[in-house]
Design an enzyme around this catalytic site. Sequence first.
Site, mmCIF file in Angstrom:
data_model
loop_
_atom_site.group_PDB
_atom_site.id
_atom_site.type_symbol
_atom_site.label_atom_id
_atom_site.label_comp_id
_atom_site.label_asym_id
_atom_site.label_seq_id
_atom_site.Cartn_x
_atom_site.Cartn_y
_atom_site.Cartn_z
ATOM 1 N N LYS A 115 0.847 -1.322 0.038
ATOM 2 C CA LYS A 115 0.193 0.104 0.049
ATOM 3 C C LYS A 115 0.819 1.167 0.030
ATOM 4 O O LYS A 115 0.477 2.289 -0.485
ATOM 5 C CB LYS A 115 -1.016 -0.050 1.292
ATOM 6 C CG LYS A 115 -2.160 -1.085 0.995
ATOM 7 C CD LYS A 115 -3.125 -1.163 2.196
ATOM 8 C CE LYS A 115 -4.113 -2.126 1.698
ATOM 9 N NZ LYS A 115 -3.998 -3.511 2.466
HETATM 10 C C1 LIG Z 1 -4.386 -4.569 1.874
HETATM 11 C C2 LIG Z 1 -3.720 -5.790 1.469
HETATM 12 C C3 LIG Z 1 -4.098 -6.776 0.903
HETATM 13 C C4 LIG Z 1 -5.549 -7.064 -0.185
HETATM 14 O O1 LIG Z 1 -5.381 -5.683 -0.992
HETATM 15 P P1 LIG Z 1 -6.862 -5.197 -1.632
HETATM 16 O O2 LIG Z 1 -6.305 -4.110 -2.574
HETATM 17 O O3 LIG Z 1 -7.470 -4.924 -0.350
HETATM 18 O O4 LIG Z 1 -7.388 -6.458 -2.339
HETATM 19 C C5 LIG Z 1 -3.408 -7.875 0.630
HETATM 20 N N1 LIG Z 1 -2.231 -8.144 1.403
HETATM 21 C C6 LIG Z 1 -1.815 -7.065 2.213
HETATM 22 C C7 LIG Z 1 -0.437 -7.509 2.811
HETATM 23 C C8 LIG Z 1 -2.576 -6.003 2.339
HETATM 24 O O5 LIG Z 1 -2.124 -4.970 3.071
#
Ligand SMILES: *Cc1c(COP(=O)(O)O)cnc(C)c1O
Length: 459
Positions: A111
Amino acid sequence: MEYISTRNAKNLFSFKDVFLKGLAPDGGLFVPKHVPRYTWKELKSFQNLSYNELAAKIILKFCKDEFNKKEINEIIVKSYKNFRTRDVVNIKELKEINLLELFHGPTLAFKDIAMQVIGNMYEKILKENNLKVNIIVATSGDTGAAAISAIKDRDNMKIFVLHPENKISEVQRKFMTTNNSNNVFNISIASNFDECQKFVKLMFSDKNFSNSINMSGVNSINWVRIVVQIVYYFFSYFKIAKKGKKINFSVPTGNFGDIYAGYMAKKMGLPIDKLIIATNNNDILKRVIRNGIYKPLKVHHTVSPSMDIQVASNFERLIFDICDQNSDETSKLMNDLKENGEFRLNNSYLNKIKETFISESLSDKETKSVINKIYKKEKILIDPHTAVAIGVAQKINEKTSTIILATAHPSKFSDIVIKETKTKPELPENVKNILTKKENFKKLPDDLVMIKNYILDKI
Ligand SMILES: *Cc1c(COP(=O)(O)O)cnc(C)c1O
């Protein structure tokens, strides 16, 4: 580029509207009216670009009306200058798997890649328009940390992060709660992620409240996060795929944001065969692809907590797309969900979805076993979310070569990694200090009024 809402395709919005509002005024999600498509010749010209050059090229397509080329270049360079790898991401071709490591940013989860860019875009847009905003965001663990890292200490903005009490890992929490910037407020809610997310949505739709505080959002429904995430599908494709051949991606999925970015990449012309929706026991997406019924159930707590989500908000964007941007149809389905707790997709929609998507889920037991096996076979430590993507890809066993999205650093979930491998994943040197710093957060009950009052008190 013009944007529309999934609930009303007639009104047009600018990139700036989309950026600042987060959610369309009618409750729908923003999408571009037309998705740009690259020719194979253009795609080939991307082959030797650095990550930053490629990012600037792709992102600019979506925000030309707001930024020029030079500004985007500056934003990208500034956003990624503290990443621990030269090319933002790292691609590992191992014996049996191809890993796309997306966790080399400041808070060790994918993210960061989008959030850092968003932080710099905010700074520029707010300054130029003489605006102030208050960002409110719900987190299942990683969004909050990435958002705080991107927004702390910036002028003209405050950030409030709601996390579910005791349902995120200790390291995840410490990433959020150990920085003492005076524009950051952490709120621990005695509930689960879906409830935190619901509170944020309710605050948004309460126009009196959201307008009075200039509320803005960076949750995974934020369109700009999707745009920025498109880049690594392109970048990794060129590193792994053989001469224009199609490739699969296996994506550990919660809110359907990251994998939707892959779908956009495919629409833009990248030769992607299948997008594999990898879920833990919160398998609403697997179920909807099997039987067409989208029905959120109770949230299960698993060893991959960032995917402990039942309402995959970005799925609305896919529905809008497969029904040819029919916003009445999309609104109807979303209304069914609200009124009856589920909606049903007809076979023609379902078949269209299946042309690109396949889904499987992994239990906690299977996830742990993947962490153990990958350590034995490949001599690397992986986090439980990445393990879900690997395990699901192995279960599905497609012939096409597959890139696994590694979404978090193993040290962020060290308890389970140590248990399965007897080896401790070390936090990268530049973040180790969070373990000993003082934590700062407010505990609140599962009560919207109290949360709102707390926020009003702090702005
Ligand atoms: C947020 C997250 C996900 C899921 O991503 P989405 O965009 O919500 O599908 C998967 N793995 C990790 C480590 C995350 O932080």
